[in-house]
Design a protein around this motif. Structure first.
Motif, PDB file in Angstrom:
ATOM      1  N   LEU A 160     -17.123 144.128  77.537  1.00  0.00           N
ATOM      2  CA  LEU A 160     -16.689 144.892  78.701  1.00  0.00           C
ATOM      3  C   LEU A 160     -17.895 145.565  79.357  1.00  0.00           C
ATOM      4  O   LEU A 160     -18.531 146.422  78.758  1.00  0.00           O
ATOM      5  CB  LEU A 160     -15.673 145.965  78.293  1.00  0.00           C
ATOM      6  CG  LEU A 160     -14.485 145.512  77.451  1.00  0.00           C
ATOM      7  CD1 LEU A 160     -13.674 146.710  76.990  1.00  0.00           C
ATOM      8  CD2 LEU A 160     -13.611 144.543  78.246  1.00  0.00           C
ATOM      9  N   PRO A 161     -18.222 145.202  80.603  1.00  0.00           N
ATOM     10  CA  PRO A 161     -19.336 145.856  81.290  1.00  0.00           C
ATOM     11  C   PRO A 161     -18.877 147.070  82.088  1.00  0.00           C
ATOM     12  O   PRO A 161     -17.688 147.224  82.380  1.00  0.00           O
ATOM     13  CB  PRO A 161     -19.840 144.758  82.228  1.00  0.00           C
ATOM     14  CG  PRO A 161     -18.581 143.999  82.577  1.00  0.00           C
ATOM     15  CD  PRO A 161     -17.698 144.049  81.342  1.00  0.00           C
ATOM     16  N   ALA A 162     -19.830 147.908  82.459  1.00  0.00           N
ATOM     17  CA  ALA A 162     -19.569 149.055  83.341  1.00  0.00           C
ATOM     18  C   ALA A 162     -20.844 149.362  84.117  1.00  0.00           C
ATOM     19  O   ALA A 162     -21.939 149.379  83.544  1.00  0.00           O
ATOM     20  CB  ALA A 162     -19.135 150.276  82.541  1.00  0.00           C
ATOM     21  N   VAL A 163     -20.711 149.571  85.430  1.00  0.00           N
ATOM     22  CA  VAL A 163     -21.855 149.932  86.276  1.00  0.00           C
ATOM     23  C   VAL A 163     -21.387 150.988  87.267  1.00  0.00           C
ATOM     24  O   VAL A 163     -20.197 151.066  87.615  1.00  0.00           O
ATOM     25  CB  VAL A 163     -22.430 148.710  87.035  1.00  0.00           C
ATOM     26  CG1 VAL A 163     -23.049 147.724  86.077  1.00  0.00           C
ATOM     27  CG2 VAL A 163     -21.339 148.029  87.869  1.00  0.00           C
ATOM     28  N   GLY A 164     -22.319 151.824  87.716  1.00  0.00           N
ATOM     29  CA  GLY A 164     -21.960 152.868  88.660  1.00  0.00           C
ATOM     30  C   GLY A 164     -23.158 153.369  89.437  1.00  0.00           C
ATOM     31  O   GLY A 164     -24.312 153.205  89.021  1.00  0.00           O
ATOM     32  N   VAL A 165     -22.870 153.988  90.569  1.00  0.00           N
ATOM     33  CA  VAL A 165     -23.892 154.581  91.435  1.00  0.00           C
ATOM     34  C   VAL A 165     -23.390 155.931  91.895  1.00  0.00           C
ATOM     35  O   VAL A 165     -22.209 156.079  92.263  1.00  0.00           O
ATOM     36  CB  VAL A 165     -24.179 153.689  92.673  1.00  0.00           C
ATOM     37  CG1 VAL A 165     -25.176 154.365  93.595  1.00  0.00           C
ATOM     38  CG2 VAL A 165     -24.695 152.329  92.246  1.00  0.00           C
ATOM     39  N   GLN A 166     -24.281 156.930  91.874  1.00  0.00           N
ATOM     40  CA  GLN A 166     -23.975 158.237  92.442  1.00  0.00           C
ATOM     41  C   GLN A 166     -25.041 158.586  93.467  1.00  0.00           C
ATOM     42  O   GLN A 166     -26.238 158.364  93.218  1.00  0.00           O
ATOM     43  CB  GLN A 166     -23.968 159.315  91.357  1.00  0.00           C
ATOM     44  CG  GLN A 166     -22.938 159.087  90.269  1.00  0.00           C
ATOM     45  CD  GLN A 166     -23.021 160.152  89.207  1.00  0.00           C
ATOM     46  OE1 GLN A 166     -22.656 161.295  89.432  1.00  0.00           O
ATOM     47  NE2 GLN A 166     -23.508 159.775  88.033  1.00  0.00           N
ATOM     48  N   LEU A 205     -22.370 167.415  99.617  1.00  0.00           N
ATOM     49  CA  LEU A 205     -21.595 166.179  99.624  1.00  0.00           C
ATOM     50  C   LEU A 205     -22.219 165.157  98.674  1.00  0.00           C
ATOM     51  O   LEU A 205     -23.397 164.805  98.798  1.00  0.00           O
ATOM     52  CB  LEU A 205     -21.533 165.595 101.037  1.00  0.00           C
ATOM     53  CG  LEU A 205     -20.680 164.321 101.198  1.00  0.00           C
ATOM     54  CD1 LEU A 205     -19.228 164.596 100.885  1.00  0.00           C
ATOM     55  CD2 LEU A 205     -20.839 163.758 102.609  1.00  0.00           C
ATOM     56  N   THR A 206     -21.409 164.673  97.735  1.00  0.00           N
ATOM     57  CA  THR A 206     -21.849 163.672  96.763  1.00  0.00           C
ATOM     58  C   THR A 206     -20.802 162.565  96.687  1.00  0.00           C
ATOM     59  O   THR A 206     -19.606 162.831  96.763  1.00  0.00           O
ATOM     60  CB  THR A 206     -22.021 164.300  95.363  1.00  0.00           C
ATOM     61  OG1 THR A 206     -22.923 165.395  95.452  1.00  0.00           O
ATOM     62  CG2 THR A 206     -22.560 163.286  94.380  1.00  0.00           C
ATOM     63  N   GLY A 207     -21.266 161.338  96.536  1.00  0.00           N
ATOM     64  CA  GLY A 207     -20.361 160.208  96.437  1.00  0.00           C
ATOM     65  C   GLY A 207     -20.675 159.353  95.216  1.00  0.00           C
ATOM     66  O   GLY A 207     -21.764 159.427  94.642  1.00  0.00           O
ATOM     67  N   HIS A 208     -19.712 158.533  94.812  1.00  0.00           N
ATOM     68  CA  HIS A 208     -19.940 157.651  93.681  1.00  0.00           C
ATOM     69  C   HIS A 208     -19.087 156.398  93.810  1.00  0.00           C
ATOM     70  O   HIS A 208     -18.024 156.398  94.453  1.00  0.00           O
ATOM     71  CB  HIS A 208     -19.622 158.356  92.357  1.00  0.00           C
ATOM     72  CG  HIS A 208     -18.162 158.402  92.035  1.00  0.00           C
ATOM     73  ND1 HIS A 208     -17.284 159.264  92.660  1.00  0.00           N
ATOM     74  CD2 HIS A 208     -17.416 157.673  91.146  1.00  0.00           C
ATOM     75  CE1 HIS A 208     -16.073 159.079  92.173  1.00  0.00           C
ATOM     76  NE2 HIS A 208     -16.112 158.127  91.257  1.00  0.00           N
ATOM     77  N   VAL A 209     -19.567 155.340  93.210  1.00  0.00           N
ATOM     78  CA  VAL A 209     -18.830 154.082  93.063  1.00  0.00           C
ATOM     79  C   VAL A 209     -19.014 153.641  91.613  1.00  0.00           C
ATOM     80  O   VAL A 209     -20.129 153.712  91.077  1.00  0.00           O
ATOM     81  CB  VAL A 209     -19.345 152.990  94.018  1.00  0.00           C
ATOM     82  CG1 VAL A 209     -18.595 151.682  93.776  1.00  0.00           C
ATOM     83  CG2 VAL A 209     -19.204 153.425  95.465  1.00  0.00           C
ATOM     84  N   ARG A 210     -17.917 153.188  90.973  1.00  0.00           N
ATOM     85  CA  ARG A 210     -18.014 152.777  89.569  1.00  0.00           C
ATOM     86  C   ARG A 210     -17.064 151.621  89.297  1.00  0.00           C
ATOM     87  O   ARG A 210     -15.924 151.609  89.782  1.00  0.00           O
ATOM     88  CB  ARG A 210     -17.677 153.947  88.653  1.00  0.00           C
ATOM     89  CG  ARG A 210     -17.805 153.616  87.156  1.00  0.00           C
ATOM     90  CD  ARG A 210     -17.645 154.862  86.313  1.00  0.00           C
ATOM     91  NE  ARG A 210     -17.647 154.574  84.885  1.00  0.00           N
ATOM     92  CZ  ARG A 210     -18.723 154.453  84.130  1.00  0.00           C
ATOM     93  NH1 ARG A 210     -19.908 154.592  84.689  1.00  0.00           N
ATOM     94  NH2 ARG A 210     -18.638 154.200  82.841  1.00  0.00           N
TER      95      ARG A 210
END
Length: 811
Positions: free
Chosen positions: A543-549, A556-561
């Motif tokens: 199982l992989p996992a990747v993310g960006v913050q 203001l802060t955003g994220h994608v995961r």
């Protein structure tokens, strides 16, 4: 089990009174990084609020700090070498102010001239409160979408309640309602079944480092003596040994304090409209056995929840009384050189005199049954945790053993079918024994650039044994039972790396190998062959996992995961036949934004959207008019969720909080035996053998919309006393009990309300709380007994209007 409770009670009885300490020490562990992130973590760990007079100070880099210390000591160490200093505003409130530049040169003179100059006045400082519940705050460890709250965020009655208190606070958390001790928890719309079976639960649960469940229901532990409560949303394959599909709920107990004698006791009484009264009591004591080296912390609690459901046929009132008692004992040894050893034991017993469902007639708080349907849950846990720290590196090794026994009785009475068939009284008894052994080892390190990494291994062995029997006037018989044993070896890890002062990325993975063995119990020789009595399966998954913050601005802060989850294939018994079903997998991608304008009057908000693809979904169905639920792979589905929250502070001390979740879940590709329609006439072709017709492609137990609105006001009466008021309203949207015939009934679509007032005098506090203020009935769960569901409506109502009053004292 009662022996352990008696021992814990005896330990508490040793201490009668002790002097209060001006400021107690707490366990602090804060990674190196930005100051604004560090004080948020410190606020939750120390139970304080911390403000920034100048938001630009928040970008200052601070070192890692770890150990037992007071709030003042922690702040002083964090701010060493910066241009800021801590300033106490109130007993539990601090602010960080910039040191005037002229004071830098004065420090040299002060080394030779001890005359103190008066402190500089602070005029109308802007304070960013960081010790409050900040939903959807993105964590620097990239652990996923984590919600962190304290007992104060849950409400004054949190310690005398269990999971229901969390359900009232977090719309993204939902549950079945068979009764405390046998419910299933769901997080952010990932829900599979209303029943407890052999398949792994979609939501994991932890008490500290101890994993509480594999396929067992929520033990509904009382929220006693907790530091924080953490809810991780979405698959968590790279963060915990528990690789769950939906998320993890983690209860973090207060740590043993090795240098102070302290304690707390609480008493609460409650009156329920049209029901029996309730009472709860708990006590916690912290004893340093060898100051600075060894200490113990023990809690015991007991409570009776008065019934409110009447039985017309048996002419009994308030039949659903429930008693709960339990305790927790922690021994900590700190031999020095960065080592610490924690041993924990916990027990809890829930005994319910009868089921809590009604049939919707009369005033909707009664039903007509021939028999009582009691149940009980006996839970026991043992844990050993060893830690070793080297500067910014920590090794944690945890061994846990959990034993849970659940006994249930369901009404099996078949109604009369005049003029040919009389009523057939009967009971169905079920006993489940779950034993879970887990071992987790994690190595983590905080990096100087603000990043971090961790690597872990996990070993799991879970044994699930269920036995069933039918009791009636005509015959008594055992029903085929099953023993499932699952073993799992896992390695997982993740690294977080800042590419700039605004951009942070993370990546990780999890690889698991699972062995499953199923054996039938009480097997009728004419039904199952000897070759089918034992079935084995092996599976491996990565199982992989990747993310960006990304920090767009200071506010203001955003994220994608992206992350995946996996649940091992299982084995079950249905209609006296061995059933094998495939493993299911989820893949989830989420994106979110957090906006914050700090200050004593400020505004914080967060929103996230997630898409989850669920393949080979395992769910429970009732096939035929009467029978036990059986597990099937019902096909592939998808879930869209959007959840949002905000906290607005228009005036000092006044807070308006709102949170909501919208969910749209569908069975997009039904399995070969699943057909969506109202009846067989909807299909032109002849249906295959074993076909199941479902009226709706909506997934079970997923409300289309749930939301909560709360208002609170806090005022400091003096340096030692506070007064607070709060009110909230929560709406739970419509959902379905399950998939398929009989289970396709609707539930939900109700409003719940609450009010509370709290007066805190430092060492003592009084509180008053009202729930279900408008005495709504609602339908929390449309099930009481699966065997008679086809013959009439079943409703689990809200607890009627209840007023609680409580008193807490600390020493």
């Amino acid at each position: 089990m009662m022996r352990y409770l008696s021992i814990a009670a005896a330990v508490l009885g040793v201490v009668i009174a002790a002097p209060a300490h001006a400021e107690s020490q707490v366990e602090v562990d804060i990674a190196a990084g930005r100051l604004d992130s560090a004080i948020f973590v410190l606020g939750k760990q120390a139970g304080i609020s911390i403000g920034l007079s100048d938001p630009h100070i928040g970008a200052s880099r601070v070192p890692r700090i770890k150990g037992r210390m007071t709030s003042h000591q922690a702040l002083t160490r964090l701010l060493a070498g910066t241009e800021a200093k801590p300033q106490r505003v109130h007993a539990r409130h601090w602010r960080i102010v910039r040191i005037p530049k002229r004071l830098t040169s004065e420090r040299v003179a002060r080394k030779f001239n001890p005359v103190k100059s008066p402190p500089q006045p602070v005029i109308n400082p802007d304070i960013v409160v960081t010790g409050l519940l900040m939903r959807h705050t993105i964590q620097s460890d990239a652990a996923g979408n984590r919600l962190t709250l304290s007992l104060d965020d849950v409400g004054p009655s949190a310690e005398v309640r269990g999971t229901d208190a969390l359900l009232e606070t977090l719309p993204s958390l939902s549950s079945t309602q068979l009764g405390p001790g046998r419910n299933r928890l769901f997080i952010r719309g990932i829900a599979d079944s209303s029943f407890n079976g052999p398949n792994q639960a979609v939501s994991g649960q932890y008490l500290g480092e101890a994993r509480l469940n594999y396929n067992a229901p929520d033990p509904d532990l009382r929220l006693i003596d907790l530091s924080t409560i953490e809810v991780y949303q979405g698959p968590q394959g790279t963060r915990f040994g528990a690789g769950t599909l939906g998320g993890v709920v983690r209860l973090v107990p207060n740590a043993v304090q090795l240098d102070e004698l302290s304690g707390k006791t609480s008493i609460a009484l409650a009156a329920t409209q049209d029901g029996d009264p309730s009472a709860d009591a708990n006590a916690t004591v912290n004893i340093p056995v060898i100051e600075g080296v060894m200490g113990v912390r023990a809690s015991v609690y007991t409570g009776r929840q008065g019934g409110y459901v009447d039985d017309r046929r048996r002419e009994l009132r308030d039949v659903n009384r429930m008693d709960t008692m339990g305790g927790r004992f922690i021994l900590r040894v700190d031999p020095g050189a960065g080592w610490s050893i924690d041993t924990m034991a916990a027990v809890q017993v829930i005994e319910a005199r009868d089921a809590q469902y009604v049939d919707g007639t009369g005033d909707r708080l009664e039903r007509s049954t021939l028999f009582a349907q009691p149940y009980n849950n006996e839970f026991a846990l043992g844990q050993l945790v060893v830690r070793k720290t080297w500067d910014d590196t920590e090794l944690t090794a945890a061994i846990n053993l959990v034993d849970q026994e659940i006994s249930e009785t369901f009404d099996l009475t078949l109604p009369a079918s005049e003029p040919f068939y009389p009523e057939l009284p009967g009971l169905f008894h079920q006993r489940g024994d779950m034993r879970l052994f887990t071992s987790e080892i994690r190595l983590s390190r905080s990096l100087d650039n603000g990043g971090n990494w961790f690597f872990g291994t996990s070993l799991v062995n879970n044994r699930y044994r269920i036995r069933r029997a039918i009791e009636s006037d005509f015959f008594n018989a055992s029903v085929v039972g099953i023993e499932n044993e699952t073993s799992e070896a896992t390695a997982f890890g993740e690294i977080t790396w800042p590419l700039s002062n605004r951009l942070m990325v993370n990546a990780g993975g999890r690889i698991s190998h699972v062995w499953t063995k199923g054996t039938t119990l009480e097997t009728p020789s004419l039904v199952l062959s000897a070759q089918e009595a034992t079935v084995k399966r092996n599976q491996t998954a990565f199982l992989p996992a990747v993310g960006v913050q990304y920090r767009f601005a200071e506010s203001l802060t955003g994220h994608v995961r992206y992350q995946e989850g996996f649940r091992a294939a299982g084995i079950d018994i249905s209609d006296d036949q061995v059933e094998r079903f495939r493993n299911d997998e989820v893949a989830a991608i989420e994106a979110g934004l957090v906006f914050s304008i700090g200050g004593e009057t400020g505004f914080d908000a967060g929103i996230s959207a997630a898409y989850t693809k669920w393949d080979d979904m395992q769910a429970d169905l009732i096939r035929g008019d009467i029978g036990l639920p059986g597990t099937l792979n019902i096909g592939n589905g998808r879930i869209w969720t959007v959840d949002a929250s905000m906290n607005w502070r228009p005036l000092p001390g006044l807070s308006i909080e709102a949170s909501a979740i919208w969910s749209d879940s569908k069975l997009t590709e039904p399995a070969e035996t699943i057909f969506v329609g109202n009846s067989e006439s909807d299909f032109a072709d002849e249906l295959p053998e074993g076909a199941v017709i479902v009226e709706s492609d909506n997934l079970p137990n997923v409300a289309d919309f749930s939301g909560r609105l709360g208002v609170s006001y806090t005022n400091a009466l003096s340096d030692e006393s506070d007064f607070s008021l709060s009110a909230w309203v929560r709406y739970t949207g419509e959902s379905r009990l399950g998939i398929g015939p009989i289970l396709g009934v609707k539930q939900g679509d109700y409003v719940d309300t609450g009010l509370s007032a709290n007066l805190d005098f430092g060492a003592h506090s009084f509180w008053l709380e009202g729930s279900n203020i408008f005495n709504a009935r609602g339908n929390r769960f449309a099930l009481g007994s699966p065997f008679i569901l086809a013959f009439g409506k079943q409703i689990t109502p809200l607890r009627p209007r209840t007023i609680r009053i409580g008193f807490d004292t600390r020493f």
